[in-house]
Design a protein around this motif. Structure first.
Motif, mmCIF file in Angstrom:
data_model
loop_
_atom_site.group_PDB
_atom_site.id
_atom_site.type_symbol
_atom_site.label_atom_id
_atom_site.label_comp_id
_atom_site.label_asym_id
_atom_site.label_seq_id
_atom_site.Cartn_x
_atom_site.Cartn_y
_atom_site.Cartn_z
ATOM 1 N N THR A 1 8.897 9.000 3.721
ATOM 2 C CA THR A 1 8.036 9.413 2.613
ATOM 3 C C THR A 1 7.101 10.501 3.129
ATOM 4 O OG1 THR A 1 8.075 7.165 1.742
ATOM 5 C CG2 THR A 1 6.316 8.606 0.947
ATOM 6 N N PRO A 2 7.056 11.628 2.431
ATOM 7 C CA PRO A 2 6.130 12.673 2.890
ATOM 8 C C PRO A 2 4.682 12.225 2.620
ATOM 9 C CG PRO A 2 7.238 13.359 0.869
ATOM 10 C CD PRO A 2 7.817 12.035 1.264
ATOM 11 N N ILE A 3 3.953 11.916 3.668
ATOM 12 C CA ILE A 3 2.586 11.425 3.534
ATOM 13 C C ILE A 3 1.741 12.015 4.654
ATOM 14 C CG2 ILE A 3 3.038 9.314 4.871
ATOM 15 C CD1 ILE A 3 1.053 7.892 2.920
ATOM 16 N N THR A 4 0.506 12.315 4.327
ATOM 17 C CA THR A 4 -0.438 12.801 5.332
ATOM 18 C C THR A 4 -1.336 11.638 5.741
ATOM 19 O OG1 THR A 4 -2.098 13.392 3.687
ATOM 20 C CG2 THR A 4 -0.465 15.109 4.267
ATOM 21 N N ILE A 5 -2.038 11.842 6.830
ATOM 22 C CA ILE A 5 -2.982 10.808 7.269
ATOM 23 C C ILE A 5 -4.062 10.615 6.211
ATOM 24 C CG2 ILE A 5 -4.759 10.261 8.993
ATOM 25 C CD1 ILE A 5 -2.879 11.512 11.086
ATOM 26 N N THR A 6 -4.499 11.689 5.598
ATOM 27 C CA THR A 6 -5.506 11.597 4.539
ATOM 28 C C THR A 6 -4.985 10.774 3.366
ATOM 29 O OG1 THR A 6 -6.381 13.770 5.178
ATOM 30 C CG2 THR A 6 -6.986 12.955 2.991
ATOM 31 N N SER A 7 -3.740 11.006 2.983
ATOM 32 C CA SER A 7 -3.141 10.225 1.889
ATOM 33 C C SER A 7 -3.007 8.755 2.273
ATOM 34 C CB SER A 7 -1.758 10.779 1.527
ATOM 35 O OG SER A 7 -1.871 12.091 1.049
#
Length: 186
Positions: free
Chosen positions: A141-147
């Motif tokens: 899943t494309p996810i950032t640390i912020t997300s």
């Protein structure tokens, strides 16, 4: 540590309460809002660090064995669920909460609240990175640390703080009764 029949019953009770807490939920993705932390925190306060953690260990083992105690179907594959890190956190969180609230002859609301907040911080420290790693590298899943912080921490923080306040309030009332009962029946 010698475990008595009373201890086994209490550990089983809090294992069951944590399982029930998984089904009292508001569905969100990737992790639902549940009452599991409330019962995890209470297990630490009321049972102490070792038995509180043991109740959560039993809960996790039952789910990994396939019993339907998690928010989703269990089994060993549950370790690849984004929320499994929180379950690991419950074990350590219950221990920390129990450790910080033990040795209190007359518990204060503030001490129990501090213990609960410390426990939830530990749960987030374990749960959020686990959520991020599983989402990003296992489910791709494309996810950032912020997300991940938003999805696995910020959305839960207000409710978890309310659970901390509720747990500390209950602990202040219940702990003296339990300690008096134990002293009277020793």
């Amino acid at each position: 540590m010698k475990i008595t029949t009373r201890d086994m019953i209490l550990v089983s009770l809090f294992t069951s309460l944590t399982a029930i807490g998984a089904f009292i939920k508001i569905p969100l993705e990737p992790a639902p809002i549940t009452l599991q932390f409330l019962f995890t925190a209470l297990s630490g306060i009321l049972l102490g660090p070792k038995l509180g953690a043991l109740s959560e260990i039993v809960y996790v083992i039952l789910g990994l064995l396939g019993l339907p105690v998690f928010t989703k179907p269990g089994g060993l594959s549950y370790i690849f669920e984004p929320t499994f890190g929180y379950l690991i956190g419950y074990i350590i969180g219950a221990y920390i909460i129990g450790k910080l609230s033990e040795y209190t002859t007359k518990p204060s609301f503030f001490k129990l609240l501090t213990a609960c907040i410390s426990g939830i911080i530990i749960i987030y420290i374990i749960g959020v990175p686990y959520l991020y790693i599983i989402l990003k590298y296992v489910t791709l899943t494309p996810i950032t640390i912020t997300s991940a912080l938003k999805a696995g921490f910020l959305i839960f923080l207000p409710g978890d703080l309310i659970k901390c306040i509720l747990t500390a309030s209950l602990g202040v009332k219940i702990l003296p009764v339990i300690k008096n009962y134990v002293l009277d029946h020793s």
